[in-house]
Design a protein around this motif. Structure first.
Motif, PDB file in Angstrom:
ATOM      1  N   THR A  39       0.837  -1.195  -0.048  1.00 14.28           N
ATOM      2  CA  THR A  39       0.009  -0.025  -0.019  1.00 14.28           C
ATOM      3  C   THR A  39       0.837   1.335  -0.013  1.00 14.28           C
ATOM      4  O   THR A  39       0.186   2.119   0.168  1.00 14.28           O
ATOM      5  CB  THR A  39      -0.806   0.014   1.019  1.00 14.28           C
ATOM      6  OG1 THR A  39      -0.172  -0.132   2.527  1.00 14.28           O
ATOM      7  CG2 THR A  39      -1.911  -1.237   1.146  1.00 14.28           C
ATOM      8  N   HIS A  42      -0.276   4.201  -2.222  1.00 16.23           N
ATOM      9  CA  HIS A  42      -1.829   4.558  -2.159  1.00 16.23           C
ATOM     10  C   HIS A  42      -1.681   6.193  -1.282  1.00 16.23           C
ATOM     11  O   HIS A  42      -0.963   6.302  -0.279  1.00 16.23           O
ATOM     12  CB  HIS A  42      -2.569   3.705  -1.419  1.00 16.23           C
ATOM     13  CG  HIS A  42      -2.567   2.384  -2.158  1.00 16.23           C
ATOM     14  ND1 HIS A  42      -3.974   1.923  -2.586  1.00 16.23           N
ATOM     15  CD2 HIS A  42      -1.735   1.545  -2.717  1.00 16.23           C
ATOM     16  CE1 HIS A  42      -3.761   0.778  -3.353  1.00 16.23           C
ATOM     17  NE2 HIS A  42      -2.592   0.410  -3.417  1.00 16.23           N
ATOM     18  N   GLN A  47      -7.117   0.789   2.048  1.00 14.14           N
ATOM     19  CA  GLN A  47      -6.612  -0.613   1.806  1.00 14.14           C
ATOM     20  C   GLN A  47      -5.706  -0.936   2.863  1.00 14.14           C
ATOM     21  O   GLN A  47      -5.862  -2.153   3.365  1.00 14.14           O
ATOM     22  CB  GLN A  47      -5.903  -0.723   0.385  1.00 14.14           C
ATOM     23  CG  GLN A  47      -5.646  -2.128   0.016  1.00 14.14           C
ATOM     24  CD  GLN A  47      -4.783  -2.249  -1.315  1.00 14.14           C
ATOM     25  OE1 GLN A  47      -4.192  -1.475  -1.691  1.00 14.14           O
ATOM     26  NE2 GLN A  47      -5.043  -3.304  -1.955  1.00 14.14           N
ATOM     27  N   ALA A  48      -4.984  -0.476   3.265  1.00  9.55           N
ATOM     28  CA  ALA A  48      -4.020  -0.722   4.247  1.00  9.55           C
ATOM     29  C   ALA A  48      -4.967  -1.154   5.746  1.00  9.55           C
ATOM     30  O   ALA A  48      -4.547  -2.252   6.140  1.00  9.55           O
ATOM     31  CB  ALA A  48      -2.854   0.329   4.718  1.00  9.55           C
TER      32      ALA A  48
END
Length: 63
Positions: A39, A42, A47-48
């Motif tokens: 990630t 990003h 998402q993490a």
């Protein structure tokens, strides 16, 4: 220092019955590293955070 601190936290969690036996400190550090690498490009943490939730659910003992 990081490995020792993570190991102590993991040991306490396993003693408390919240983390599966057989999970090793190196496993946790590998999760963190993998999530970070996956990630790093990003702009947000969505998402993490999702990947971390999946990893945590995977090491918890079923209730």
């Amino acid at each position: 220092m990081i490995t020792a601190a993570a190991g102590e936290l993991l040991h306490r969690a396993q003693q408390a019955g919240t983390v599966r036996p057989g999970v090793h400190t190196e496993d946790l550090l590998a999760f963190v590293n993998a999530i970070s690498l996956a990630t790093e490009h990003h702009d947000d943490d969505v998402q993490a955070n999702r990947l971390l939730d999946i990893a945590i659910d995977g090491i918890r003992l079923p209730r």
